[in-house]
Enzyme design. Structure first.
Site, PDB file in Angstrom:
ATOM      1  N   PHE A  90       0.831  -1.203   0.000  1.00 29.82           N
ATOM      2  CA  PHE A  90       0.000   0.000   0.000  1.00 29.82           C
ATOM      3  C   PHE A  90       0.862   1.248   0.000  1.00 29.82           C
ATOM      4  CE2 PHE A  90      -2.410  -3.368   1.979  1.00 29.82           C
ATOM      5  CZ  PHE A  90      -3.652  -3.262   1.381  1.00 29.82           C
ATOM      6  N   CYS A  91       0.411   2.244  -0.750  1.00 29.26           N
ATOM      7  CA  CYS A  91       0.921   3.609  -0.610  1.00 29.26           C
ATOM      8  C   CYS A  91      -0.290   4.511  -0.842  1.00 29.26           C
ATOM      9  CB  CYS A  91       2.096   3.889  -1.550  1.00 29.26           C
ATOM     10  SG  CYS A  91       1.764   3.773  -3.320  1.00 29.26           S
ATOM     11  N   GLY A  92      -0.067   5.784  -1.178  1.00 23.51           N
ATOM     12  CA  GLY A  92      -1.216   6.657  -1.369  1.00 23.51           C
ATOM     13  C   GLY A  92      -2.110   6.193  -2.505  1.00 23.51           C
TER      14      GLY A  92
END
Ligand SMILES: O=C[C@H](O)[C@H](O)COP(=O)(O)O
Length: 173
Positions: A90-92
């Protein structure tokens, strides 16, 4: 820069189980979803080990923030080196960690936020890495897609296999 070490979550390993060795990782923009999915998958019988490579706090002091390239590459290297089977990152947006993981030879990573793409990422593309964006979709959908994704297995005798093999031709160039 100080980065957090990779850690195996206590209690997440079930010795003797032939299940999936799954990496979970995030930068500071995806850590809440990573931790939620980790909790959701802890008791999943399809998983033998969850390797949490961090980050592990969303309010981390600057020294402990791990930018997305390091997260994606660390996950890809664990898979490349045979220490893990697959990863959910996950990231933005999910995009940065996917780009990073794809820098590692042999890794096929994709961002997917819908059920059909999640399915095809494995059945068509044999992706070992799924990425999602905490700033893009709701956490309930992310959790559902994560659980769907680990249920798919690539069929090396399928018509898609020869297409995936072409990708290896370009690795290391
Ligand atoms: O792809 C990049 C991610 O979305 C990251 O979490 C945020 O990156 P930014 O701070 O450069 O927008």
């Amino acid at each position: 820069m100080t980065t957090e070490p990779a850690t195996t979550m206590p209690g997440s390993t079930k010795p003797g189980s032939p299940g999936l060795r799954l990496v979970l990782g995030a930068d500071e923009a995806g850590v809440d979803y990573k931790n939620r999915i980790l909790a959701d998958l802890q008791a999943d019988p399809r998983i033998s080990e969850i390797i949490d490579i961090g980050v592990n706090r969303s309010d981390a002091p600057e020294d402990f923030v791990r930018p997305y390239p390091y997260v994606g590459i660390a996950a890809g290297e664990l898979i490349r080196d045979g220490l893990a089977d697959r990863a959910i990152l996950f990231c933005g947006t999910g995009i940065g960690v996917a780009i990073a993981a794809n820098k590692v030879d042999g890794i096929r990573a994709t961002t997917a936020h819908d059920s059909f793409s999640v399915e095809r990422s494995v059945l068509s593309n044999d992706c070992q890495v799924l990425t999602m964006g905490q700033r893009v979709i709701g956490v309930e959908l992310a959790s559902r897609l994560a659980r769907e994704w680990i249920g798919y297995t690539f069929d090396p005798t399928s018509a898609s296999a020869d297409k995936v093999k072409v990708l290896t031709t370009f690795e290391g160039c």
